[in-house]
Design an enzyme around this catalytic site. Structure first.
Site, PDB file in Angstrom:
ATOM      1  N   VAL A  48      -6.470 -32.229  -5.868  1.00 52.88           N
ATOM      2  CA  VAL A  48      -6.952 -32.308  -7.384  1.00 52.88           C
ATOM      3  C   VAL A  48      -8.567 -32.511  -7.276  1.00 52.88           C
ATOM      4  O   VAL A  48      -8.935 -33.098  -6.508  1.00 52.88           O
ATOM      5  CB  VAL A  48      -6.219 -33.263  -8.078  1.00 52.88           C
ATOM      6  CG1 VAL A  48      -4.815 -32.712  -8.312  1.00 52.88           C
ATOM      7  CG2 VAL A  48      -6.064 -34.649  -7.610  1.00 52.88           C
ATOM      8  N   LYS A  51      -0.259 -39.883  -5.595  1.00 54.32           N
ATOM      9  CA  LYS A  51       0.177 -39.017  -5.198  1.00 54.32           C
ATOM     10  C   LYS A  51       1.599 -39.178  -4.719  1.00 54.32           C
ATOM     11  O   LYS A  51       1.860 -40.106  -3.908  1.00 54.32           O
ATOM     12  CB  LYS A  51      -0.604 -38.045  -3.901  1.00 54.32           C
ATOM     13  CG  LYS A  51      -1.551 -37.011  -4.399  1.00 54.32           C
ATOM     14  CD  LYS A  51      -2.171 -36.545  -3.349  1.00 54.32           C
ATOM     15  CE  LYS A  51      -3.374 -35.477  -3.563  1.00 54.32           C
ATOM     16  NZ  LYS A  51      -4.052 -35.256  -2.363  1.00 54.32           N
ATOM     17  N   ASP A  80     -13.776 -34.517  -6.374  1.00 54.57           N
ATOM     18  CA  ASP A  80     -14.606 -33.389  -6.090  1.00 54.57           C
ATOM     19  C   ASP A  80     -13.842 -32.421  -5.123  1.00 54.57           C
ATOM     20  O   ASP A  80     -12.866 -33.073  -4.178  1.00 54.57           O
ATOM     21  CB  ASP A  80     -15.816 -34.132  -5.327  1.00 54.57           C
ATOM     22  CG  ASP A  80     -15.426 -34.613  -3.753  1.00 54.57           C
ATOM     23  OD1 ASP A  80     -14.737 -35.369  -3.884  1.00 54.57           O
ATOM     24  OD2 ASP A  80     -16.171 -33.989  -3.031  1.00 54.57           O
ATOM     25  N   ARG A 136     -16.806 -32.837 -10.025  1.00 52.00           N
ATOM     26  CA  ARG A 136     -16.585 -34.339 -10.793  1.00 52.00           C
ATOM     27  C   ARG A 136     -16.808 -34.344 -11.923  1.00 52.00           C
ATOM     28  O   ARG A 136     -16.395 -35.280 -12.574  1.00 52.00           O
ATOM     29  CB  ARG A 136     -17.686 -35.170  -9.819  1.00 52.00           C
ATOM     30  CG  ARG A 136     -17.463 -35.348  -8.392  1.00 52.00           C
ATOM     31  CD  ARG A 136     -18.307 -36.603  -8.023  1.00 52.00           C
ATOM     32  NE  ARG A 136     -18.441 -36.777  -6.519  1.00 52.00           N
ATOM     33  CZ  ARG A 136     -17.596 -37.071  -5.773  1.00 52.00           C
ATOM     34  NH1 ARG A 136     -16.417 -37.443  -5.995  1.00 52.00           N
ATOM     35  NH2 ARG A 136     -17.839 -37.045  -4.311  1.00 52.00           N
ATOM     36  N   ASP A 165     -10.000 -43.764  -7.791  1.00 51.31           N
ATOM     37  CA  ASP A 165      -9.470 -42.435  -8.683  1.00 51.31           C
ATOM     38  C   ASP A 165      -8.014 -42.151  -8.038  1.00 51.31           C
ATOM     39  O   ASP A 165      -7.490 -41.731  -8.973  1.00 51.31           O
ATOM     40  CB  ASP A 165     -10.617 -41.204  -8.116  1.00 51.31           C
ATOM     41  CG  ASP A 165     -10.623 -41.341  -6.652  1.00 51.31           C
ATOM     42  OD1 ASP A 165     -10.278 -42.105  -5.653  1.00 51.31           O
ATOM     43  OD2 ASP A 165     -11.482 -40.123  -6.314  1.00 51.31           O
ATOM     44  N   ASP A 193      -3.569 -42.060  -2.249  1.00 45.58           N
ATOM     45  CA  ASP A 193      -2.969 -40.723  -1.368  1.00 45.58           C
ATOM     46  C   ASP A 193      -2.226 -41.629  -0.193  1.00 45.58           C
ATOM     47  O   ASP A 193      -1.206 -41.981  -0.588  1.00 45.58           O
ATOM     48  CB  ASP A 193      -4.234 -40.026  -0.865  1.00 45.58           C
ATOM     49  CG  ASP A 193      -3.773 -38.829  -0.244  1.00 45.58           C
ATOM     50  OD1 ASP A 193      -2.717 -38.517  -0.341  1.00 45.58           O
ATOM     51  OD2 ASP A 193      -4.562 -38.188   0.494  1.00 45.58           O
TER      52      ASP A 193
HETATM   53  P1  XMP Z   1      -6.311 -42.715   0.838  1.00 45.14           P
HETATM   54  O1  XMP Z   1      -5.597 -41.793   1.535  1.00 45.14           O
HETATM   55  O2  XMP Z   1      -7.248 -43.719   1.496  1.00 45.14           O
HETATM   56  O3  XMP Z   1      -7.178 -41.715  -0.053  1.00 45.14           O
HETATM   57  O4  XMP Z   1      -5.377 -43.204  -0.285  1.00 45.14           O
HETATM   58  C1  XMP Z   1      -8.045 -41.990  -1.174  1.00 45.14           C
HETATM   59  C2  XMP Z   1      -9.240 -41.259  -0.955  1.00 45.14           C
HETATM   60  O5  XMP Z   1      -8.933 -40.009  -0.553  1.00 45.14           O
HETATM   61  C3  XMP Z   1      -9.631 -39.028  -1.470  1.00 45.14           C
HETATM   62  N1  XMP Z   1      -8.613 -37.998  -1.855  1.00 45.14           N
HETATM   63  C4  XMP Z   1      -8.776 -36.841  -2.520  1.00 45.14           C
HETATM   64  N2  XMP Z   1      -9.991 -36.347  -3.211  1.00 45.14           N
HETATM   65  N3  XMP Z   1      -9.074 -34.686  -4.272  1.00 45.14           N
HETATM   66  C5  XMP Z   1     -10.011 -35.384  -4.187  1.00 45.14           C
HETATM   67  O6  XMP Z   1     -10.855 -35.002  -4.672  1.00 45.14           O
HETATM   68  C6  XMP Z   1      -7.475 -35.123  -3.898  1.00 45.14           C
HETATM   69  O7  XMP Z   1      -6.575 -34.446  -4.064  1.00 45.14           O
HETATM   70  C7  XMP Z   1      -7.614 -36.382  -2.941  1.00 45.14           C
HETATM   71  N4  XMP Z   1      -6.599 -37.051  -2.137  1.00 45.14           N
HETATM   72  C8  XMP Z   1      -7.226 -38.228  -1.627  1.00 45.14           C
HETATM   73  C9  XMP Z   1     -10.262 -39.890  -2.476  1.00 45.14           C
HETATM   74  O8  XMP Z   1     -11.453 -40.181  -2.368  1.00 45.14           O
HETATM   75  C10 XMP Z   1      -9.706 -41.224  -2.868  1.00 45.14           C
HETATM   76  O9  XMP Z   1     -10.265 -42.261  -3.007  1.00 45.14           O
END
Ligand code: XMP
Length: 170
Positions: free
Chosen positions: A148, A126, A154, A160, A95, A98
């Site tokens: 988000v 992001k 979620d 979701r 999804d 980050d």
């Molecule tokens: P990393 O830091 O491993 O993060 O790249 C990936 C996972 O972190 C969750 N994530 C979010 N979930 N809103 C969400 O609902 C957000 O803004 C967000 N930022 C990170 C997500 O599970 C993603 O796969």
């Protein structure tokens, strides 16, 4: 209250574009898509029905324990659901990118399974958050550093099902 960041129409249009690019890149070769649960579900469902390619779908569960009593940044990946990926063209769908922890970790685990090729697609990236370098092959949208929800994402397991990406307002 939810502020709409990316509308349902914008998402569908972008998923169309990504599907066309993916089809052109794989050029009729069979592909195994590995969806990262749970956030990628809507993206996966919308994208896969547009892909006119021989397609296999597999799912993987990745959960991080950031902010809990376990080691910061520890990531648990449930690989049991995966079929044999050796010799297959694998496209991982998540999804949101980050920090990059999740995909960097998956890259190591999946490369060990000796796929013919390994690519990554994310609906969202992001801006300014990546700690680990991993450049996805397919990116839906670049977004600012805001939490988000919607279209698979979620907050406490809610929201979701929203067809758009939004930011929760206090
Ligand atoms: P990393 O830091 O491993 O993060 O790249 C990936 C996972 O972190 C969750 N994530 C979010 N979930 N809103 C969400 O609902 C957000 O803004 C967000 N930022 C990170 C997500 O599970 C993603 O796969």
């Amino acid at each position: 209250m939810v502020e709409v960041l990316i509308s349902a129409e914008q998402i569908q249009k972008r998923v169309d574009e990504l599907a066309r690019k993916i089809m052109a890149d794989y050029d009729h070769q069979p592909v195994t898509i590995v969806g990262v649960l749970t956030g990628s579900l809507l993206f996966l469902a919308d994208l896969m029905r547009r892909l006119e390619l021989p397609l296999r779908i597999a799912l993987i569960q990745a959960s991080s324990y950031r902010g809990t009593s376990t080691t910061a940044g520890e990531l648990h990946v449930q690989m049991d659901l995966l079929p044999d990926l050796s010799g297959r063209h694998v496209l991982v769908l998540d999804d949101i990118l980050d920090t990059g922890q999740t995909l960097a970790h998956l890259k190591v685990e999946l490369e060990a399974m000796k796929p013919a090729s390994l690519k990554f697609g994310v609906l969202l990236r992001k801006i300014g958050r990546q700690e680990l370098h991993l450049e996805p092959d397919y990116i839906g949208f670049e977004i600012p550093d805001k939490f988000v929800i919607g279209y698979g994402l979620d907050y406490n397991d809610e929201y979701r099902n929203l067809p758009y990406i939004g930011v929760l307002q206090p």
